[in-house]
Design an enzyme around this catalytic site. Structure first.
Site, PDB file in Angstrom:
ATOM      1  N   ARG A 236       0.846  -1.187   0.000  1.00  0.00           N
ATOM      2  CA  ARG A 236       0.000   0.000   0.000  1.00  0.00           C
ATOM      3  C   ARG A 236       0.887   1.245   0.000  1.00  0.00           C
ATOM      4  O   ARG A 236       1.922   1.293   0.658  1.00  0.00           O
ATOM      5  CB  ARG A 236      -0.900   0.039   1.237  1.00  0.00           C
ATOM      6  CG  ARG A 236      -2.053  -0.950   1.201  1.00  0.00           C
ATOM      7  CD  ARG A 236      -3.098  -0.618   0.125  1.00  0.00           C
ATOM      8  NE  ARG A 236      -4.212  -1.558   0.129  1.00  0.00           N
ATOM      9  CZ  ARG A 236      -4.261  -2.675  -0.592  1.00  0.00           C
ATOM     10  NH1 ARG A 236      -3.263  -2.983  -1.417  1.00  0.00           N
ATOM     11  NH2 ARG A 236      -5.316  -3.462  -0.540  1.00  0.00           N
ATOM     12  N   HIS A 284      -0.700  -0.452  -9.747  1.00  0.00           N
ATOM     13  CA  HIS A 284      -1.337  -1.360  -8.778  1.00  0.00           C
ATOM     14  C   HIS A 284      -1.796  -2.656  -9.468  1.00  0.00           C
ATOM     15  O   HIS A 284      -2.980  -3.000  -9.429  1.00  0.00           O
ATOM     16  CB  HIS A 284      -2.508  -0.666  -8.072  1.00  0.00           C
ATOM     17  CG  HIS A 284      -2.897  -1.322  -6.779  1.00  0.00           C
ATOM     18  ND1 HIS A 284      -3.258  -0.632  -5.650  1.00  0.00           N
ATOM     19  CD2 HIS A 284      -2.984  -2.625  -6.418  1.00  0.00           C
ATOM     20  CE1 HIS A 284      -3.563  -1.466  -4.659  1.00  0.00           C
ATOM     21  NE2 HIS A 284      -3.407  -2.712  -5.126  1.00  0.00           N
TER      22      HIS A 284
HETATM   23  P1  NDP Z   1      -0.962 -11.043   5.625  1.00  0.00           P
HETATM   24  O1  NDP Z   1      -1.973 -10.519   6.547  1.00  0.00           O
HETATM   25  O2  NDP Z   1      -0.974 -12.487   5.275  1.00  0.00           O
HETATM   26  O3  NDP Z   1       0.500 -10.719   6.178  1.00  0.00           O
HETATM   27  C1  NDP Z   1       0.825  -9.513   6.751  1.00  0.00           C
HETATM   28  C2  NDP Z   1       2.232  -9.572   7.330  1.00  0.00           C
HETATM   29  O4  NDP Z   1       2.579  -8.271   7.804  1.00  0.00           O
HETATM   30  C3  NDP Z   1       2.342 -10.519   8.527  1.00  0.00           C
HETATM   31  O5  NDP Z   1       3.570 -11.195   8.520  1.00  0.00           O
HETATM   32  C4  NDP Z   1       2.272  -9.565   9.713  1.00  0.00           C
HETATM   33  O6  NDP Z   1       2.952 -10.024  10.869  1.00  0.00           O
HETATM   34  C5  NDP Z   1       3.003  -8.379   9.148  1.00  0.00           C
HETATM   35  N1  NDP Z   1       2.649  -7.171   9.888  1.00  0.00           N
HETATM   36  C6  NDP Z   1       1.432  -6.600  10.050  1.00  0.00           C
HETATM   37  N2  NDP Z   1       1.519  -5.518  10.826  1.00  0.00           N
HETATM   38  C7  NDP Z   1       2.812  -5.419  11.196  1.00  0.00           C
HETATM   39  C8  NDP Z   1       3.524  -4.526  12.013  1.00  0.00           C
HETATM   40  N3  NDP Z   1       2.922  -3.497  12.640  1.00  0.00           N
HETATM   41  N4  NDP Z   1       4.853  -4.718  12.166  1.00  0.00           N
HETATM   42  C9  NDP Z   1       5.470  -5.736  11.565  1.00  0.00           C
HETATM   43  N5  NDP Z   1       4.852  -6.638  10.766  1.00  0.00           N
HETATM   44  C10 NDP Z   1       3.538  -6.463  10.590  1.00  0.00           C
HETATM   45  O7  NDP Z   1      -1.057 -10.154   4.307  1.00  0.00           O
HETATM   46  P2  NDP Z   1      -0.709 -10.583   2.799  1.00  0.00           P
HETATM   47  O8  NDP Z   1       0.681 -11.084   2.771  1.00  0.00           O
HETATM   48  O9  NDP Z   1      -1.780 -11.445   2.239  1.00  0.00           O
HETATM   49  O10 NDP Z   1      -0.830  -9.157   2.043  1.00  0.00           O
HETATM   50  C11 NDP Z   1      -0.060  -8.050   2.438  1.00  0.00           C
HETATM   51  C12 NDP Z   1      -0.592  -6.795   1.784  1.00  0.00           C
HETATM   52  O11 NDP Z   1      -0.265  -6.762   0.398  1.00  0.00           O
HETATM   53  C13 NDP Z   1      -2.111  -6.642   1.766  1.00  0.00           C
HETATM   54  O12 NDP Z   1      -2.573  -6.162   3.011  1.00  0.00           O
HETATM   55  C14 NDP Z   1      -2.341  -5.650   0.655  1.00  0.00           C
HETATM   56  O13 NDP Z   1      -2.342  -4.332   1.177  1.00  0.00           O
HETATM   57  C15 NDP Z   1      -1.119  -5.832  -0.244  1.00  0.00           C
HETATM   58  N6  NDP Z   1      -1.479  -6.338  -1.592  1.00  0.00           N
HETATM   59  C16 NDP Z   1      -1.152  -5.603  -2.704  1.00  0.00           C
HETATM   60  C17 NDP Z   1      -1.448  -6.093  -3.964  1.00  0.00           C
HETATM   61  C18 NDP Z   1      -1.072  -5.352  -5.201  1.00  0.00           C
HETATM   62  O14 NDP Z   1      -1.546  -5.701  -6.278  1.00  0.00           O
HETATM   63  N7  NDP Z   1      -0.206  -4.370  -5.132  1.00  0.00           N
HETATM   64  C19 NDP Z   1      -2.110  -7.387  -4.140  1.00  0.00           C
HETATM   65  C20 NDP Z   1      -2.367  -8.091  -2.919  1.00  0.00           C
HETATM   66  C21 NDP Z   1      -2.057  -7.568  -1.687  1.00  0.00           C
HETATM   67  P3  NDP Z   1       2.455 -11.352  11.654  1.00  0.00           P
HETATM   68  O15 NDP Z   1       2.823 -12.500  10.725  1.00  0.00           O
HETATM   69  O16 NDP Z   1       3.242 -11.361  12.896  1.00  0.00           O
HETATM   70  O17 NDP Z   1       0.969 -11.207  11.831  1.00  0.00           O
HETATM   71  C1  OXD Z   2      -5.201  -6.419  -2.665  1.00  0.00           C
HETATM   72  C2  OXD Z   2      -4.850  -5.540  -3.758  1.00  0.00           C
HETATM   73  O1  OXD Z   2      -5.122  -6.008  -1.513  1.00  0.00           O
HETATM   74  O2  OXD Z   2      -5.156  -5.865  -4.917  1.00  0.00           O
HETATM   75  O3  OXD Z   2      -5.576  -7.569  -2.928  1.00  0.00           O
HETATM   76  O4  OXD Z   2      -4.222  -4.514  -3.532  1.00  0.00           O
END
Ligand code: NDP
Ligand code: OXD
Length: 321
Positions: A236, A284
């Protein structure tokens, strides 16, 4: 019970470009469950609003929740639900689920690896050399001496770590909670951020957008990375402070940034990100679920809710992801 008491309908709110494909995918799998497409079939005061039990959206339409009195399930169309969570009148007592899907994990790994490999193997330089008709071979860099740090070790961060390890990269991972991942140097919590960042050749941001992760990559974090390092921001836009990133690129400390996400999307024409020579912008597109996979997951989750079974990929509304 009447359908009004236990509404089984699903309201889908796709982005305009995905509308037809998503609608068709839901209709193909919905069986006797009604599927409504926003806005055509669910104007805020339409009678069918009574029958909608589940809303599926990335950015829910403004004021939609006031008109859905019998909603029982909130479902994201993607992995990140920050836009849904930002809606002021979101019924926060309802369960929420998000998307985890193979094609999203694979698409994100492809997107990030493409950027990492271009940098590791000097392909931006080779593009220039070709334009100049210069036949010059640069030394092949060893991925094992080029540390890549992945912020976020969730579905997407772990997927990227897995393939990056197999290509020989030295991989570090940072998450909220402690993790043990074979081959990955793991770091947890805010206090470990400086150690995680120190000397990185590449930083990949794959965190959910929450109050804790907003602006998490700024001047100090970028300065901690190795001279000539690169940033891949694919989660994001609010996570990397754009002015600090531009300053670090302008100073020559960073060599390049690959941005798939920006603080304002679509990126306005006047944004300096469009024309900066050390920034690659993509709109994106890193990863998205296909319509059939999304429909399958949502319908399965709605059936699970009705059966009292746990949801797949639930969102913790208190954590924001
Ligand atoms: P998950 O919820 O599976 O993983 C999130 C990770 O971030 C976890 O390891 C979590 O830690 C860590 N995290 C969250 N908050 C913190 C913090 N404050 N400090 C340190 N680590 C933190 O999410 P996904 O991997 O499925 O997706 C990640 C993001 O990617 C989505 O939220 C979305 O915004 C973005 N996205 C973008 C896309 C694009 O096309 N550009 C497509 C798909 C997703 P913990 O494991 O300890 O909970
Ligand atoms: C998602 C994205 O969060 O597309 O899946 O950004």
């Amino acid at each position: 019970m009447t359908e009004t008491q236990t509404p089984r309908g699903v309201l889908i709110c796709p982005m305009p470009a995905d509308k037809d494909a998503m609608h068709a995918a839901f209709l193909a799998q919905s069986g006797d469950r009604r599927v409504y497409l926003y806005p055509e079939l669910a104007a805020p005061d339409a009678p069918m609003a009574e029958q909608i039990g589940c809303i599926v959206a990335f950015r829910p339409p403004r004021d939609i929740f006031a008109s859905l009195p019998h909603l029982r399930l909130l479902h994201g169309t993607g992995a990140g639900v920050n836009h849904m969570l930002a809606v002021p009148d979101l019924p926060r007592h309802l369960p929420m689920a998000r998307v985890v899907a193979d094609e999203v994990t694979q698409g994100m790994a492809q997107h990030c690896l493409h950027a990492l490999l271009r940098e590791l193997r000097d392909h931006r330089t080779y593009d220039r050399l070709q334009r100049e008709k210069v036949w010059k071979r640069l030394p092949q860099r060893d991925a094992g001496t080029w540390p890549v740090g992945i912020m976020g070790l969730g579905a997407l961060g772990m997927g990227l770590a897995d393939v990056a390890l197999r290509l020989g990269f030295a991989v570090r991972g940072w998450s909220r909670g402690e993790k043990s991942v074979p081959g990955v140097a793991t770091f947890a919590g805010r206090d470990s951020l400086p150690d995680f960042l120190a000397g990185l050749s590449a930083l990949v941001v794959l965190l959910p957008l929450t109050p804790e992760t907003t602006g998490i990559v700024g001047a100090a974090e970028l300065a901690a990375m190795a001279p000539g390092a690169v940033v891949v921001s694919a989660a994001r836009g609010g996570q990397v402070i754009e002015a600090d990133l531009i300053a670090a690129l302008d100073s020559g400390h960073l060599s390049h940034a690959h941005l798939d996400v920006m603080a304002t999307e679509p990126l306005p024409p006047e944004s300096p990100l469009w024309t900066h020579p050390a920034i690659t912008v993509t709109p994106h597109i890193a990863a998205a679920p296909n319509g059939p996979a999304l429909a399958r997951l949502v319908l399965e989750n709605f059936a699970r809710l009705e059966a009292g079974a746990p949801l797949l990929f639930p969102v913790d509304l208190t954590l924001g992801y």
